[in-house]
Design an enzyme around this catalytic site. Structure first.
Site, short mmCIF file in Angstrom:
data_model
loop_
_atom_site.label_atom_id
_atom_site.label_comp_id
_atom_site.label_asym_id
_atom_site.label_seq_id
_atom_site.Cartn_x
_atom_site.Cartn_y
_atom_site.Cartn_z
N GLY A 146 0.69 -1.28 -0.06
CA GLY A 146 -0.08 -0.10 -0.01
C GLY A 146 0.92 1.23 0.09
N TYR A 185 -8.95 14.89 -3.53
CA TYR A 185 -10.07 14.29 -2.80
C TYR A 185 -10.07 14.04 -1.32
CZ TYR A 185 -8.58 9.52 -2.55
OH TYR A 185 -8.10 8.31 -2.08
N VAL A 239 2.52 26.83 0.08
CA VAL A 239 2.75 27.08 1.57
C VAL A 239 4.14 26.88 1.76
CG1 VAL A 239 2.58 25.67 3.67
CG2 VAL A 239 0.48 25.79 1.99
N MET A 321 -4.51 5.56 -7.17
CA MET A 321 -4.43 4.91 -5.64
C MET A 321 -5.64 4.80 -5.36
SD MET A 321 -1.04 6.41 -4.03
CE MET A 321 0.23 5.95 -4.04
N LEU A 322 -6.50 3.88 -5.63
CA LEU A 322 -8.15 3.65 -5.21
C LEU A 322 -8.18 2.27 -4.87
CD1 LEU A 322 -9.84 5.81 -7.76
CD2 LEU A 322 -9.63 6.19 -5.67
N HIS A 447 -38.21 5.98 -13.59
CA HIS A 447 -38.72 7.32 -13.41
C HIS A 447 -39.33 7.41 -11.80
CE1 HIS A 447 -40.24 11.46 -13.64
NE2 HIS A 447 -41.51 11.02 -13.22
#
Ligand SMILES: Cc1cc2nc3c(=O)[nH]c(=O)nc-3n(C[C@H](O)[C@H](O)[C@H](O)COP(=O)(O)OP(=O)(O)OC[C@H]3O[C@@H](n4cnc5c(N)ncnc54)[C@H](O)[C@@H]3O)c2cc1C
Length: 468
Positions: A146, A185, A239, A321-322, A447
Protein backbone atom coordinates in the site's frame (compact mmCIF):
# COMPACT_ATOMS: atom_id res chain seq x y z
CA UNK A 1 2.63 -25.55 11.23
CA UNK A 2 3.83 -26.24 7.70
CA UNK A 3 5.65 -23.06 6.62
CA UNK A 4 5.44 -23.73 2.89
CA UNK A 5 2.85 -21.87 0.83
CA UNK A 6 1.90 -21.52 -2.82
CA UNK A 7 1.17 -17.81 -2.35
CA UNK A 8 2.22 -15.40 0.39
CA UNK A 9 0.60 -11.96 0.26
CA UNK A 10 2.28 -9.11 2.14
CA UNK A 11 -0.36 -6.61 3.29
CA UNK A 12 -4.06 -7.10 3.98
CA UNK A 13 -5.52 -3.95 2.39
CA UNK A 14 -8.15 -4.22 -0.37
CA UNK A 15 -5.41 -5.38 -2.75
CA UNK A 16 -3.84 -7.93 -0.41
CA UNK A 17 -6.84 -9.58 1.23
CA UNK A 18 -8.69 -9.87 -2.08
CA UNK A 19 -5.60 -11.40 -3.74
CA UNK A 20 -5.39 -13.87 -0.84
CA UNK A 21 -9.07 -14.87 -1.08
CA UNK A 22 -8.93 -15.31 -4.87
CA UNK A 23 -5.69 -17.31 -4.54
CA UNK A 24 -7.32 -19.62 -2.03
CA UNK A 25 -10.44 -19.97 -4.22
CA UNK A 26 -8.14 -21.09 -7.02
CA UNK A 27 -6.75 -23.87 -4.84
CA UNK A 28 -3.50 -22.25 -3.65
CA UNK A 29 -2.27 -22.73 -0.12
CA UNK A 30 -2.20 -19.07 0.90
CA UNK A 31 -0.93 -16.86 3.72
CA UNK A 32 -1.53 -13.16 4.26
CA UNK A 33 0.89 -11.11 6.40
CA UNK A 34 -0.24 -7.94 8.15
CA UNK A 35 1.79 -5.73 10.50
CA UNK A 36 -1.19 -3.63 11.62
CA UNK A 37 -3.27 -4.83 14.60
CA UNK A 38 -6.39 -5.17 12.45
CA UNK A 39 -6.84 -6.36 8.88
CA UNK A 40 -8.13 -4.31 5.93
CA UNK A 41 -5.24 -1.91 5.31
CA UNK A 42 -5.46 1.84 4.89
CA UNK A 43 -8.92 1.56 3.35
CA UNK A 44 -10.69 -0.02 6.30
CA UNK A 45 -8.61 1.39 9.15
CA UNK A 46 -7.69 4.98 8.25
CA UNK A 47 -9.06 5.61 4.74
CA UNK A 48 -12.25 4.96 2.80
CA UNK A 49 -14.32 3.55 5.66
CA UNK A 50 -13.71 5.96 8.57
CA UNK A 51 -13.83 8.96 6.20
CA UNK A 52 -17.16 7.84 4.75
CA UNK A 53 -18.57 7.23 8.22
CA UNK A 54 -17.72 10.81 9.24
CA UNK A 55 -18.94 12.18 5.91
CA UNK A 56 -22.27 10.44 6.40
CA UNK A 57 -22.70 11.47 10.05
CA UNK A 58 -21.62 15.09 9.49
CA UNK A 59 -23.98 15.37 6.51
CA UNK A 60 -26.87 14.18 8.70
CA UNK A 61 -25.92 16.76 11.33
CA UNK A 62 -25.73 19.50 8.71
CA UNK A 63 -29.07 18.50 7.18
CA UNK A 64 -30.75 18.32 10.57
CA UNK A 65 -29.55 21.85 11.26
CA UNK A 66 -30.09 23.49 7.90
CA UNK A 67 -32.57 21.48 5.85
CA UNK A 68 -35.03 19.59 8.06
CA UNK A 69 -37.05 22.70 8.91
CA UNK A 70 -37.87 23.46 5.26
CA UNK A 71 -39.05 19.85 4.84
CA UNK A 72 -41.48 20.32 7.71
CA UNK A 73 -39.42 18.42 10.26
CA UNK A 74 -39.07 20.51 13.36
CA UNK A 75 -36.39 19.42 15.78
CA UNK A 76 -36.04 21.22 19.06
CA UNK A 77 -32.36 21.25 19.81
CA UNK A 78 -29.64 19.68 17.70
CA UNK A 79 -26.42 19.06 19.55
CA UNK A 80 -23.21 17.53 18.34
CA UNK A 81 -21.75 14.70 20.39
CA UNK A 82 -18.41 14.30 18.65
CA UNK A 83 -17.15 11.50 20.84
CA UNK A 84 -20.29 9.45 20.04
CA UNK A 85 -19.82 10.20 16.34
CA UNK A 86 -16.24 8.95 16.61
CA UNK A 87 -17.41 5.84 18.53
CA UNK A 88 -19.84 5.09 15.72
CA UNK A 89 -17.01 5.47 13.18
CA UNK A 90 -14.69 3.22 15.23
CA UNK A 91 -17.44 0.60 15.56
CA UNK A 92 -17.93 0.53 11.78
CA UNK A 93 -14.18 0.17 11.26
CA UNK A 94 -13.96 -2.64 13.80
CA UNK A 95 -16.93 -4.49 12.29
CA UNK A 96 -15.45 -4.34 8.82
CA UNK A 97 -11.94 -5.33 9.87
CA UNK A 98 -13.48 -8.29 11.76
CA UNK A 99 -15.33 -9.08 8.55
CA UNK A 100 -12.02 -9.44 6.71
CA UNK A 101 -10.73 -11.67 9.54
CA UNK A 102 -13.82 -13.86 9.07
CA UNK A 103 -13.29 -14.00 5.29
CA UNK A 104 -9.66 -15.08 5.68
CA UNK A 105 -10.72 -17.86 8.09
CA UNK A 106 -13.59 -18.92 5.86
CA UNK A 107 -11.19 -19.24 2.93
CA UNK A 108 -8.64 -21.13 5.05
CA UNK A 109 -6.00 -18.46 4.60
CA UNK A 110 -3.22 -18.38 7.20
CA UNK A 111 -3.09 -14.96 8.84
CA UNK A 112 0.53 -14.22 9.76
CA UNK A 113 0.75 -11.36 12.26
CA UNK A 114 3.80 -9.15 12.00
CA UNK A 115 6.04 -7.37 9.54
CA UNK A 116 6.93 -9.27 6.39
CA UNK A 117 10.40 -8.98 4.93
CA UNK A 118 11.28 -10.63 1.63
CA UNK A 119 14.61 -12.43 2.03
CA UNK A 120 14.73 -13.89 -1.48
CA UNK A 121 12.31 -14.77 -4.25
CA UNK A 122 10.86 -17.71 -2.29
CA UNK A 123 11.45 -16.68 1.31
CA UNK A 124 9.66 -14.26 3.62
CA UNK A 125 10.56 -13.52 7.22
CA UNK A 126 7.81 -12.39 9.58
CA UNK A 127 8.77 -10.49 12.76
CA UNK A 128 6.03 -10.20 15.32
CA UNK A 129 5.63 -7.60 18.11
CA UNK A 130 7.62 -9.71 20.60
CA UNK A 131 10.57 -9.71 18.21
CA UNK A 132 10.15 -13.38 17.23
CA UNK A 133 11.20 -14.03 13.65
CA UNK A 134 9.78 -16.86 11.56
CA UNK A 135 10.71 -17.93 8.07
CA UNK A 136 8.11 -18.94 5.48
CA UNK A 137 8.60 -20.31 1.99
CA UNK A 138 6.40 -19.45 -0.99
CA UNK A 139 6.28 -20.35 -4.66
CA UNK A 140 4.83 -16.89 -5.31
CA UNK A 141 4.96 -13.65 -3.32
CA UNK A 142 2.51 -10.79 -3.83
CA UNK A 143 3.56 -7.38 -2.48
CA UNK A 144 0.47 -5.38 -1.46
CA UNK A 145 2.02 -3.04 1.10
CA UNK A 146 0.00 0.00 0.00
CA UNK A 147 0.87 3.60 0.68
CA UNK A 148 1.45 6.13 3.46
CA UNK A 149 0.81 9.90 3.65
CA UNK A 150 3.50 12.29 2.40
CA UNK A 151 4.27 15.78 3.56
CA UNK A 152 6.10 18.81 2.18
CA UNK A 153 9.86 19.01 2.75
CA UNK A 154 9.72 21.61 5.54
CA UNK A 155 6.56 20.41 7.28
CA UNK A 156 6.68 17.71 9.93
CA UNK A 157 3.45 15.86 10.65
CA UNK A 158 3.04 15.38 14.43
CA UNK A 159 -0.57 14.01 14.28
CA UNK A 160 -1.45 16.53 16.97
CA UNK A 161 -1.55 20.01 15.44
CA UNK A 162 -0.06 19.21 12.04
CA UNK A 163 -1.94 16.09 10.98
CA UNK A 164 -2.25 13.69 8.08
CA UNK A 165 -5.65 12.30 7.08
CA UNK A 166 -5.21 9.73 9.86
CA UNK A 167 -5.12 12.45 12.54
CA UNK A 168 -7.95 14.41 10.91
CA UNK A 169 -10.21 11.34 11.23
CA UNK A 170 -9.89 11.39 15.01
CA UNK A 171 -9.93 14.96 16.33
CA UNK A 172 -11.24 14.99 19.91
CA UNK A 173 -12.82 18.44 19.54
CA UNK A 174 -14.05 20.42 16.59
CA UNK A 175 -11.13 22.74 15.75
CA UNK A 176 -12.10 26.39 15.38
CA UNK A 177 -9.84 27.00 12.39
CA UNK A 178 -8.31 24.40 10.08
CA UNK A 179 -5.95 24.92 7.18
CA UNK A 180 -5.96 22.09 4.67
CA UNK A 181 -2.90 21.91 2.45
CA UNK A 182 -3.94 20.26 -0.82
CA UNK A 183 -7.20 20.40 -2.76
CA UNK A 184 -7.31 16.74 -3.77
CA UNK A 185 -10.10 14.36 -2.87
CA UNK A 186 -8.85 13.48 0.63
CA UNK A 187 -8.35 17.16 1.54
CA UNK A 188 -11.79 18.13 0.25
CA UNK A 189 -13.68 15.23 1.86
CA UNK A 190 -12.16 16.03 5.25
CA UNK A 191 -12.70 19.78 4.69
CA UNK A 192 -16.40 18.99 4.21
CA UNK A 193 -16.58 16.91 7.40
CA UNK A 194 -15.06 19.59 9.63
CA UNK A 195 -16.82 22.49 7.94
CA UNK A 196 -20.17 20.80 8.58
CA UNK A 197 -19.24 20.16 12.20
CA UNK A 198 -18.43 23.84 12.72
CA UNK A 199 -14.79 24.58 11.78
CA UNK A 200 -13.63 27.48 9.63
CA UNK A 201 -11.81 25.70 6.82
CA UNK A 202 -9.28 27.18 4.39
CA UNK A 203 -7.85 25.01 1.63
CA UNK A 204 -4.51 26.07 0.16
CA UNK A 205 -3.82 24.49 -3.24
CA UNK A 206 -0.68 24.89 -5.36
CA UNK A 207 -2.54 24.58 -8.67
CA UNK A 208 -5.07 27.13 -9.92
CA UNK A 209 -7.85 24.51 -9.71
CA UNK A 210 -8.96 21.76 -7.34
CA UNK A 211 -8.74 17.97 -7.98
CA UNK A 212 -5.90 17.59 -10.48
CA UNK A 213 -6.90 15.41 -13.43
CA UNK A 214 -10.59 16.18 -13.13
CA UNK A 215 -12.57 17.55 -16.09
CA UNK A 216 -12.19 21.35 -15.90
CA UNK A 217 -15.95 22.03 -16.25
CA UNK A 218 -16.66 19.81 -13.28
CA UNK A 219 -13.74 21.15 -11.28
CA UNK A 220 -14.88 24.79 -11.59
CA UNK A 221 -18.52 23.91 -10.78
CA UNK A 222 -17.36 21.85 -7.78
CA UNK A 223 -15.25 24.77 -6.55
CA UNK A 224 -18.28 27.09 -6.76
CA UNK A 225 -20.38 24.61 -4.77
CA UNK A 226 -17.75 24.19 -2.03
CA UNK A 227 -17.27 27.96 -1.86
CA UNK A 228 -21.01 28.35 -1.38
CA UNK A 229 -20.81 25.85 1.47
CA UNK A 230 -18.39 28.22 3.18
CA UNK A 231 -15.05 26.50 2.53
CA UNK A 232 -12.38 29.12 1.73
CA UNK A 233 -9.89 28.50 -1.05
CA UNK A 234 -6.45 29.96 -1.68
CA UNK A 235 -5.60 28.58 -5.10
CA UNK A 236 -2.36 28.95 -7.06
CA UNK A 237 -0.55 29.30 -3.76
CA UNK A 238 2.48 27.63 -2.24
CA UNK A 239 2.78 26.88 1.46
CA UNK A 240 6.28 27.91 2.48
CA UNK A 241 6.25 27.28 6.21
CA UNK A 242 4.20 25.97 9.08
CA UNK A 243 5.34 27.07 12.53
CA UNK A 244 3.97 25.94 15.85
CA UNK A 245 3.36 28.66 18.41
CA UNK A 246 1.98 27.32 21.68
CA UNK A 247 -1.10 25.30 20.74
CA UNK A 248 -1.56 26.95 17.36
CA UNK A 249 -0.04 26.69 13.92
CA UNK A 250 0.94 29.59 11.70
CA UNK A 251 0.82 28.79 8.01
CA UNK A 252 2.77 31.00 5.59
CA UNK A 253 2.02 30.83 1.91
CA UNK A 254 2.81 32.77 -1.24
CA UNK A 255 0.57 33.36 -4.23
CA UNK A 256 2.41 31.86 -7.22
CA UNK A 257 1.75 34.66 -9.72
CA UNK A 258 1.63 37.83 -7.63
CA UNK A 259 4.20 36.54 -5.09
CA UNK A 260 2.00 38.16 -2.42
CA UNK A 261 2.61 36.51 0.94
CA UNK A 262 -0.15 35.60 3.37
CA UNK A 263 -0.33 34.04 6.81
CA UNK A 264 -3.12 32.15 8.56
CA UNK A 265 -3.18 31.18 12.23
CA UNK A 266 -5.14 28.03 12.96
CA UNK A 267 -5.72 25.20 15.45
CA UNK A 268 -5.02 22.32 13.08
CA UNK A 269 -3.20 21.90 9.78
CA UNK A 270 -4.19 18.95 7.63
CA UNK A 271 -1.44 18.01 5.18
CA UNK A 272 -3.22 16.31 2.28
CA UNK A 273 -0.63 16.60 -0.48
CA UNK A 274 -0.69 12.97 -1.56
CA UNK A 275 0.50 9.53 -0.61
CA UNK A 276 3.65 7.59 -1.39
CA UNK A 277 4.17 3.88 -1.97
CA UNK A 278 5.07 1.91 1.12
CA UNK A 279 8.40 0.44 0.03
CA UNK A 280 10.39 -1.49 2.63
CA UNK A 281 14.16 -1.65 2.54
CA UNK A 282 13.89 -5.35 1.57
CA UNK A 283 12.38 -4.29 -1.77
CA UNK A 284 15.25 -1.88 -2.37
CA UNK A 285 17.89 -4.39 -1.21
CA UNK A 286 16.54 -7.08 -3.51
CA UNK A 287 16.82 -4.64 -6.42
CA UNK A 288 13.14 -4.78 -7.35
CA UNK A 289 12.82 -2.07 -10.00
CA UNK A 290 11.06 1.15 -9.01
CA UNK A 291 10.01 4.07 -11.20
CA UNK A 292 11.12 7.66 -10.59
CA UNK A 293 8.29 8.11 -8.07
CA UNK A 294 9.53 5.14 -6.02
CA UNK A 295 6.62 2.94 -7.09
CA UNK A 296 7.19 -0.72 -7.95
CA UNK A 297 7.36 -1.28 -11.70
CA UNK A 298 5.20 -4.16 -12.89
CA UNK A 299 4.36 -5.56 -16.32
CA UNK A 300 0.83 -6.39 -17.53
CA UNK A 301 0.97 -9.59 -15.43
CA UNK A 302 1.83 -7.63 -12.25
CA UNK A 303 5.28 -9.26 -12.27
CA UNK A 304 8.06 -7.21 -10.71
CA UNK A 305 11.60 -7.37 -12.03
CA UNK A 306 12.09 -10.54 -9.93
CA UNK A 307 10.40 -13.71 -11.11
CA UNK A 308 7.61 -15.05 -8.86
CA UNK A 309 7.37 -11.74 -7.00
CA UNK A 310 4.26 -9.79 -7.98
CA UNK A 311 2.94 -6.41 -6.79
CA UNK A 312 -0.49 -4.77 -6.78
CA UNK A 313 -2.42 -1.80 -5.35
CA UNK A 314 -1.12 1.59 -4.23
CA UNK A 315 2.46 0.34 -4.22
CA UNK A 316 2.70 -0.08 -8.03
CA UNK A 317 3.23 2.29 -10.92
CA UNK A 318 -0.16 1.59 -12.56
CA UNK A 319 -3.54 3.31 -12.23
CA UNK A 320 -4.90 5.58 -9.51
CA UNK A 321 -4.39 4.94 -5.78
CA UNK A 322 -7.91 3.63 -5.16
CA UNK A 323 -9.28 0.69 -3.22
CA UNK A 324 -11.38 -0.79 -6.05
CA UNK A 325 -8.39 -0.65 -8.40
CA UNK A 326 -6.34 -2.56 -5.81
CA UNK A 327 -9.15 -5.13 -5.40
CA UNK A 328 -9.42 -5.75 -9.14
CA UNK A 329 -5.65 -6.17 -9.34
CA UNK A 330 -5.84 -8.62 -6.42
CA UNK A 331 -8.26 -10.81 -8.38
CA UNK A 332 -6.30 -10.47 -11.62
CA UNK A 333 -2.91 -11.34 -10.12
CA UNK A 334 -4.22 -14.53 -8.46
CA UNK A 335 -5.80 -15.61 -11.74
CA UNK A 336 -2.59 -14.89 -13.63
CA UNK A 337 -0.58 -16.99 -11.14
CA UNK A 338 -3.14 -19.77 -11.76
CA UNK A 339 -2.49 -19.51 -15.51
CA UNK A 340 -5.77 -17.74 -16.22
CA UNK A 341 -6.30 -14.49 -18.14
CA UNK A 342 -6.56 -12.03 -15.23
CA UNK A 343 -6.91 -8.48 -16.50
CA UNK A 344 -7.63 -4.92 -15.30
CA UNK A 345 -8.97 -2.31 -17.72
CA UNK A 346 -7.26 0.90 -16.58
CA UNK A 347 -9.41 2.97 -18.97
CA UNK A 348 -12.53 2.19 -16.98
CA UNK A 349 -11.77 2.87 -13.32
CA UNK A 350 -14.31 5.15 -11.66
CA UNK A 351 -13.18 7.80 -9.17
CA UNK A 352 -15.57 9.29 -6.64
CA UNK A 353 -15.38 12.19 -4.18
CA UNK A 354 -17.89 11.62 -1.40
CA UNK A 355 -18.69 15.24 -0.60
CA UNK A 356 -22.21 16.60 -0.80
CA UNK A 357 -23.02 16.61 -3.66
CA UNK A 358 -20.74 13.79 -4.74
CA UNK A 359 -18.44 14.04 -7.72
CA UNK A 360 -17.61 11.08 -9.95
CA UNK A 361 -15.68 10.51 -13.13
CA UNK A 362 -14.65 7.71 -15.43
CA UNK A 363 -12.68 7.41 -18.67
CA UNK A 364 -11.21 10.40 -20.46
CA UNK A 365 -11.67 14.08 -19.69
CA UNK A 366 -12.17 16.70 -22.40
CA UNK A 367 -8.67 18.04 -21.73
CA UNK A 368 -7.10 14.59 -22.24
CA UNK A 369 -8.94 14.08 -25.54
CA UNK A 370 -7.76 17.48 -26.80
CA UNK A 371 -4.17 16.52 -25.97
CA UNK A 372 -4.57 13.17 -27.72
CA UNK A 373 -6.13 14.87 -30.75
CA UNK A 374 -9.25 12.72 -30.61
CA UNK A 375 -12.44 14.28 -32.02
CA UNK A 376 -15.35 14.15 -29.60
CA UNK A 377 -18.94 15.22 -28.98
CA UNK A 378 -20.32 16.32 -25.62
CA UNK A 379 -23.74 15.88 -24.03
CA UNK A 380 -24.58 17.73 -20.81
CA UNK A 381 -27.64 17.65 -18.64
CA UNK A 382 -28.22 19.68 -15.44
CA UNK A 383 -29.84 18.21 -12.32
CA UNK A 384 -31.95 21.36 -12.21
CA UNK A 385 -34.01 19.67 -14.94
CA UNK A 386 -34.17 16.23 -13.29
CA UNK A 387 -37.43 15.62 -11.45
CA UNK A 388 -36.03 13.43 -8.65
CA UNK A 389 -33.23 15.89 -7.92
CA UNK A 390 -35.83 18.67 -7.85
CA UNK A 391 -38.16 16.97 -5.36
CA UNK A 392 -35.16 16.15 -3.16
CA UNK A 393 -33.89 19.77 -3.33
CA UNK A 394 -30.62 18.47 -4.81
CA UNK A 395 -30.46 20.47 -8.02
CA UNK A 396 -26.75 21.33 -8.00
CA UNK A 397 -24.51 19.73 -10.59
CA UNK A 398 -24.75 18.16 -14.02
CA UNK A 399 -23.80 15.13 -16.11
CA UNK A 400 -21.24 15.43 -18.89
CA UNK A 401 -20.84 12.55 -21.33
CA UNK A 402 -18.12 12.55 -23.96
CA UNK A 403 -18.40 10.32 -27.03
CA UNK A 404 -16.13 9.84 -30.02
CA UNK A 405 -17.29 12.02 -32.93
CA UNK A 406 -17.26 9.38 -35.61
CA UNK A 407 -18.27 6.20 -33.78
CA UNK A 408 -20.36 7.70 -30.93
CA UNK A 409 -18.50 5.35 -28.55
CA UNK A 410 -18.57 6.68 -24.97
CA UNK A 411 -15.07 7.78 -23.94
CA UNK A 412 -15.80 9.29 -20.56
CA UNK A 413 -18.29 10.76 -18.15
CA UNK A 414 -18.08 13.16 -15.22
CA UNK A 415 -20.88 14.26 -12.98
CA UNK A 416 -21.74 16.18 -9.86
CA UNK A 417 -24.83 14.85 -8.10
CA UNK A 418 -25.98 13.77 -4.65
CA UNK A 419 -25.64 10.09 -5.69
CA UNK A 420 -22.85 10.40 -8.29
CA UNK A 421 -20.85 7.57 -6.66
CA UNK A 422 -23.64 5.08 -7.31
CA UNK A 423 -24.55 6.41 -10.75
CA UNK A 424 -21.01 6.10 -12.13
CA UNK A 425 -21.31 2.27 -12.18
CA UNK A 426 -23.80 2.53 -15.06
CA UNK A 427 -21.13 4.16 -17.17
CA UNK A 428 -18.48 1.66 -16.04
CA UNK A 429 -20.65 -1.17 -17.39
CA UNK A 430 -21.55 0.77 -20.53
CA UNK A 431 -17.89 1.50 -21.26
CA UNK A 432 -16.77 -2.09 -20.54
CA UNK A 433 -19.30 -3.22 -23.15
CA UNK A 434 -18.11 -0.55 -25.61
CA UNK A 435 -21.46 1.27 -25.56
CA UNK A 436 -22.25 4.28 -27.73
CA UNK A 437 -24.03 7.34 -26.33
CA UNK A 438 -27.00 6.21 -28.43
CA UNK A 439 -27.04 2.84 -26.58
CA UNK A 440 -27.43 4.71 -23.28
CA UNK A 441 -29.98 7.10 -24.78
CA UNK A 442 -32.11 4.15 -25.99
CA UNK A 443 -31.96 2.31 -22.64
CA UNK A 444 -35.05 2.73 -20.49
CA UNK A 445 -34.17 4.42 -17.15
CA UNK A 446 -36.57 4.29 -14.18
CA UNK A 447 -38.56 7.41 -13.35
CA UNK A 448 -38.15 9.40 -11.19
CA UNK A 449 -34.44 8.75 -10.62
CA UNK A 450 -31.26 10.77 -10.84
CA UNK A 451 -30.12 8.23 -13.46
CA UNK A 452 -32.50 9.77 -15.98
CA UNK A 453 -30.03 12.66 -16.20
CA UNK A 454 -27.50 10.21 -17.65
CA UNK A 455 -29.95 9.12 -20.32
CA UNK A 456 -30.72 12.78 -21.08
CA UNK A 457 -26.99 13.66 -21.29
CA UNK A 458 -26.57 10.73 -23.70
CA UNK A 459 -29.44 12.14 -25.78
CA UNK A 460 -27.79 15.57 -25.55
CA UNK A 461 -24.71 14.10 -27.28
CA UNK A 462 -27.03 13.98 -30.33
CA UNK A 463 -28.52 17.38 -29.39
CA UNK A 464 -31.96 15.97 -28.54
CA UNK A 465 -32.49 16.01 -24.77
CA UNK A 466 -36.18 16.02 -23.86
CA UNK A 467 -36.32 17.90 -20.57
CA UNK A 468 -33.82 20.68 -21.22
C1 LIG B 1 -8.49 9.32 4.11
C2 LIG B 1 -8.52 8.38 2.92
C3 LIG B 1 -9.71 8.17 2.27
C4 LIG B 1 -9.76 7.30 1.18
N1 LIG B 1 -10.96 7.11 0.57
C5 LIG B 1 -11.03 6.28 -0.49
C6 LIG B 1 -12.27 6.02 -1.13
O1 LIG B 1 -13.30 6.56 -0.74
N2 LIG B 1 -12.30 5.16 -2.16
C7 LIG B 1 -11.16 4.55 -2.63
O2 LIG B 1 -11.24 3.78 -3.59
N3 LIG B 1 -9.97 4.76 -2.04
C8 LIG B 1 -9.88 5.60 -0.99
N4 LIG B 1 -8.67 5.78 -0.36
C9 LIG B 1 -7.48 5.11 -0.92
C10 LIG B 1 -7.45 3.64 -0.47
O3 LIG B 1 -7.46 3.58 0.92
C11 LIG B 1 -6.20 2.96 -1.03
O4 LIG B 1 -6.14 3.15 -2.42
C12 LIG B 1 -6.24 1.47 -0.73
O5 LIG B 1 -6.31 1.22 0.64
C13 LIG B 1 -4.99 0.78 -1.31
O6 LIG B 1 -5.06 -0.58 -1.03
P1 LIG B 1 -3.74 -1.48 -0.92
O7 LIG B 1 -4.21 -2.85 -0.67
O8 LIG B 1 -2.86 -1.23 -2.09
O9 LIG B 1 -2.93 -0.92 0.34
P2 LIG B 1 -3.33 -0.52 1.82
O10 LIG B 1 -4.77 -0.42 2.01
O11 LIG B 1 -2.49 0.67 2.14
O12 LIG B 1 -2.86 -1.77 2.68
C14 LIG B 1 -1.54 -2.13 2.82
C15 LIG B 1 -1.39 -2.90 4.11
O13 LIG B 1 -0.10 -3.50 4.11
C16 LIG B 1 0.41 -3.48 5.42
N5 LIG B 1 1.88 -3.60 5.32
C17 LIG B 1 2.74 -2.74 4.74
N6 LIG B 1 3.99 -3.22 4.79
C18 LIG B 1 3.91 -4.42 5.41
C19 LIG B 1 4.87 -5.40 5.76
N7 LIG B 1 6.14 -5.28 5.45
N8 LIG B 1 4.42 -6.51 6.41
C20 LIG B 1 3.12 -6.67 6.72
N9 LIG B 1 2.18 -5.77 6.40
C21 LIG B 1 2.57 -4.67 5.76
C22 LIG B 1 -0.04 -2.13 5.95
O14 LIG B 1 -0.05 -2.14 7.37
C23 LIG B 1 -1.44 -2.04 5.36
O15 LIG B 1 -2.40 -2.53 6.26
C24 LIG B 1 -8.58 6.64 0.75
C25 LIG B 1 -7.38 6.83 1.42
C26 LIG B 1 -7.34 7.70 2.50
C27 LIG B 1 -6.04 7.90 3.21
Amino acid sequence: MDNNFDVIVIGSGPGGYVAAIRSSQLGFKTACIESRKTLGGTCLNVGCIPSKSLLNASEMYHKAQKEFDSLGIEVDKIKLNLSKMMDNKNKSVLNLTKGVEFLLKKNKITHLKGKGLIKDKNTVQVSDKSGTKNIYKAKNIIIATGSVPTSLPNIKIDENIIVSSTGALSFKEVPKDIVVIGGGYIGLELSSVWKRLGSNVTVIEFLDHIIPGMDKDISSEFLKILNKQGINFKLDSKVTNVNLIKNKAVVDFTHNKSQIRERIECDKVLVAVGRKSNIGYDIKNLGIKLNNKEKIQVNEKFETSIKNIYAIGDVIDKGPMLAHKAEDEGIAVAEIIAGQAGHVNYNVIPAVIYTSPEVAMIGKTEEELKKENIKYKIGKFPFLANSRAKVNNETEGFVKIIAESKTDKVLGMSLICSVAGSLISELAIAMEFGASAEDIARTCHAHPTHSEAIKEAAMAVDKRPIHF
